[in-house]
Design an enzyme around this catalytic site. Sequence first.
Site, mmCIF file in Angstrom:
data_model
loop_
_atom_site.group_PDB
_atom_site.id
_atom_site.type_symbol
_atom_site.label_atom_id
_atom_site.label_comp_id
_atom_site.label_asym_id
_atom_site.label_seq_id
_atom_site.Cartn_x
_atom_site.Cartn_y
_atom_site.Cartn_z
ATOM 1 N N LYS A 1 1.181 -1.326 0.173
ATOM 2 C CA LYS A 1 0.187 -0.070 -0.079
ATOM 3 C C LYS A 1 0.710 1.615 0.036
ATOM 4 C CE LYS A 1 0.392 2.633 4.274
ATOM 5 N NZ LYS A 1 1.630 2.656 4.061
ATOM 6 N N GLU B 1 0.362 -4.653 13.335
ATOM 7 C CA GLU B 1 1.028 -3.313 13.657
ATOM 8 C C GLU B 1 1.306 -2.719 15.125
ATOM 9 O OE1 GLU B 1 1.373 -0.560 10.064
ATOM 10 O OE2 GLU B 1 1.532 -2.967 9.927
ATOM 11 N N ASP C 1 -2.770 1.295 7.376
ATOM 12 C CA ASP C 1 -1.893 0.395 6.509
ATOM 13 C C ASP C 1 -2.505 -1.174 6.122
ATOM 14 O OD1 ASP C 1 0.058 2.028 6.687
ATOM 15 O OD2 ASP C 1 1.582 1.225 7.118
#
Length: 361
Positions: free
Chosen positions: A13, A158, A169
């Site tokens: 991404k 994350e 993300d």
Amino acid sequence: MLSEVLLVSAPGKVILHGEHAVVHGKVALAVALNLRTFLRLQPHSSGKVDLSLPNIGIKRSWDVARLQLLDTSFLAPEALSPTCVCLFACETEQGDVTAPTPEQVEKLKEVAGLPDDCAVTKRLAVLTFLYLYLSIFRKQRWTKEDLELINKWAFQGERVIHGNPSGVDNAVSTWGGALRYQQGKIASLKRPPALQILLTNTRVPRSTKALVAGVRNRLLKFPEIVAPLLTSIDAISLECERVLGEMGEAPALEQYHVLEELIDMNQHHLNALGVGHASLDQLCQVTRAHGLHSKLTGAGGGGCGITLLKPGLEQPEVEATKQALTSCGFDCWETSVGAPGVSVHSATSLESRVRQALDGL
């Protein structure tokens, strides 16, 4: 328990606009890339869990019996099967998605068995794998609810790595396409154009956690200066969203010019927030010399940048730009945005492609 080899993948991404501002409640626009990470799951009966992350040079193995000795607060024993675990399609017994406690992190460090001089990137990757492995087990089909759970667990991974991430993300890698993200609320962009971009890795390591903390400290120190910057970045995101929504399948060149202006303004704003870097300045200078516009994407402080490629740009000019960036010591890929999210693939159809990719590392 997994009965056959399985391949799953998720897209990379980039954030078009809204870096750092999104942490403070502003809008971010994120898009999935047609560059994917593949996970190969293969069952075996050795009584071990094997992890191989060839891109960062990690290859580890743990006894399932040893993992079962860990605090049962991670999850029930059925989560521990002698195979690589699917980190995406999963759920806890209660459906709870929780962040690791400091005590759990310490136990993970003990069981990881990594040397003291192990690089931070490798250490965090292993700790994240172990935490997710001990917290989840595999399901067979993905419903909308499954994808929501995938997204929640990916967010916890994350948090292990970045501390206080925005959630952008994991969301865009789960759902794919192009997303508008604000304060945990996700909406798909309507008919976004298939923008062509260059993704450039400056190969300068940085800590997202430290950069996010730096912006927060700057906001506390200079609220009347930094708060308007965050508001302005928010306005850039909203204007980009508006333009993308109007571009459709046959965008006008003038609309690309607007996107380029927004890229330039946002890059200056991010520099003012203190998340720029000399390598990113060099990236922008190199692409500007070729008539292209670039900005950092993500945390900044090094890391990656994106360059918008206008329609009609001749391929020799694209290659010349890529070569100029490579000459700076950067890695550069030509790709497009709007890829599908997390996916299951046939092992037989993709096995050779994955092997070819790994052989090329």
